[in-house]
Design a protein around this motif. Structure first.
Motif, PDB file in Angstrom:
ATOM      1  N   ALA A  25       5.545   4.753  10.684  1.00 14.43           N
ATOM      2  CA  ALA A  25       4.713   5.922  10.991  1.00 14.43           C
ATOM      3  C   ALA A  25       5.409   7.237  10.639  1.00 14.43           C
ATOM      4  N   LYS A  26       6.722   7.195  10.444  1.00 14.14           N
ATOM      5  CA  LYS A  26       7.438   8.402  10.010  1.00 14.14           C
ATOM      6  C   LYS A  26       6.960   8.866   8.634  1.00 14.14           C
ATOM      7  N   LYS A  27       6.323   7.973   7.899  1.00 13.81           N
ATOM      8  CA  LYS A  27       5.814   8.317   6.572  1.00 13.81           C
ATOM      9  C   LYS A  27       4.512   9.118   6.637  1.00 13.81           C
ATOM     10  N   PHE A  28       3.871   9.125   7.801  1.00 15.83           N
ATOM     11  CA  PHE A  28       2.631   9.888   7.944  1.00 15.83           C
ATOM     12  C   PHE A  28       2.951  11.379   7.853  1.00 15.83           C
ATOM     13  N   PRO A  29       2.021  12.180   7.375  1.00 16.49           N
ATOM     14  CA  PRO A  29       2.283  13.624   7.285  1.00 16.49           C
ATOM     15  C   PRO A  29       2.380  14.259   8.680  1.00 16.49           C
ATOM     16  N   ALA A  85      -4.188   4.608   7.683  1.00 16.96           N
ATOM     17  CA  ALA A  85      -3.081   5.296   6.998  1.00 16.96           C
ATOM     18  C   ALA A  85      -3.054   4.940   5.514  1.00 16.96           C
ATOM     19  N   ARG A  86      -3.321   3.702   5.192  1.00 16.03           N
ATOM     20  CA  ARG A  86      -3.341   3.301   3.777  1.00 16.03           C
ATOM     21  C   ARG A  86      -4.498   3.981   3.049  1.00 16.03           C
ATOM     22  N   LYS A  87      -5.654   4.028   3.677  1.00 16.84           N
ATOM     23  CA  LYS A  87      -6.826   4.666   3.049  1.00 16.84           C
ATOM     24  C   LYS A  87      -6.544   6.136   2.753  1.00 16.84           C
ATOM     25  N   GLN A  88      -5.730   6.763   3.596  1.00 18.18           N
ATOM     26  CA  GLN A  88      -5.369   8.168   3.410  1.00 18.18           C
ATOM     27  C   GLN A  88      -4.132   8.328   2.523  1.00 18.18           C
ATOM     28  N   SER A  89      -3.628   7.228   2.000  1.00 17.41           N
ATOM     29  CA  SER A  89      -2.424   7.205   1.153  1.00 17.41           C
ATOM     30  C   SER A  89      -1.170   7.684   1.879  1.00 17.41           C
ATOM     31  N   TYR A  90      -1.125   7.479   3.188  1.00  8.57           N
ATOM     32  CA  TYR A  90       0.067   7.831   3.960  1.00  8.57           C
ATOM     33  C   TYR A  90       1.139   6.750   3.823  1.00  8.57           C
ATOM     34  N   LEU A  96       1.453  -1.548   4.261  1.00 10.30           N
ATOM     35  CA  LEU A  96       0.324  -2.145   4.970  1.00 10.30           C
ATOM     36  C   LEU A  96       0.489  -3.659   5.032  1.00 10.30           C
ATOM     37  N   ASP A  97       0.858  -4.268   3.929  1.00 12.40           N
ATOM     38  CA  ASP A  97       1.056  -5.722   3.921  1.00 12.40           C
ATOM     39  C   ASP A  97       2.130  -6.140   4.919  1.00 12.40           C
ATOM     40  N   GLU A  98       3.205  -5.370   5.009  1.00  4.30           N
ATOM     41  CA  GLU A  98       4.263  -5.689   5.977  1.00  4.30           C
ATOM     42  C   GLU A  98       3.758  -5.575   7.416  1.00  4.30           C
ATOM     43  N   MET A  99       2.995  -4.531   7.695  1.00  2.00           N
ATOM     44  CA  MET A  99       2.471  -4.369   9.051  1.00  2.00           C
ATOM     45  C   MET A  99       1.505  -5.503   9.386  1.00  2.00           C
TER      46      MET A  99
END
Length: 118
Positions: A25-29, A85-90, A96-99
């Protein structure tokens, strides 16, 4: 051990999963800090807390109910946050596959433990 949950493998697996959620989640803006980031983290923590709370309940039926709530936070909330988050390219498709993989693994472990309660 002072608390029953300390001896449960699923409790420790849930803590590890929560840590991965925090890291990914640190990758989210930064503008998602109070929305999607917070939601994913709270849902992941809820998995851990429901396992801990359920372990302290008096009956297997009560414990099973809390495990159901942990599974709902896992399957229906935490992993779903990463689809958003994937749909928003975050996050990347790999993230996503790992989660999804980690969530499915934890879900299987919780369900297997639930079966031992019956």
């Amino acid at each position: 051990m002072a608390f029953r949950f300390e001896g449960l493998e699923i409790f420790h697996a849930a803590i590890d999963f929560s840590a991965r959620v925090y890291e990914t989640a640190k990758k989210f803006p930064s503008e998602e800090r109070f929305d999607l980031t917070s939601q994913a983290r709270r849902a992941a923590n809820s998995i851990v807390l429901n396992i801990a709370e359920g372990s302290g309940r008096g009956t297997k039926k009560d414990f099973s109910h809390f495990l159901d709530m942990a599974l709902a936070r896992l399957d229906l909330e935490t992993v779903a946050c990463f689809f958003v988050a994937r749909k928003q390219s975050y996050v990347s498709p790999h993230d996503l596959d790992e989660m999804k993989r980690d969530g499915e693994s934890l879900s299987k472990r919780i369900n297997a433990f639930k079966r031992t309660l019956k």
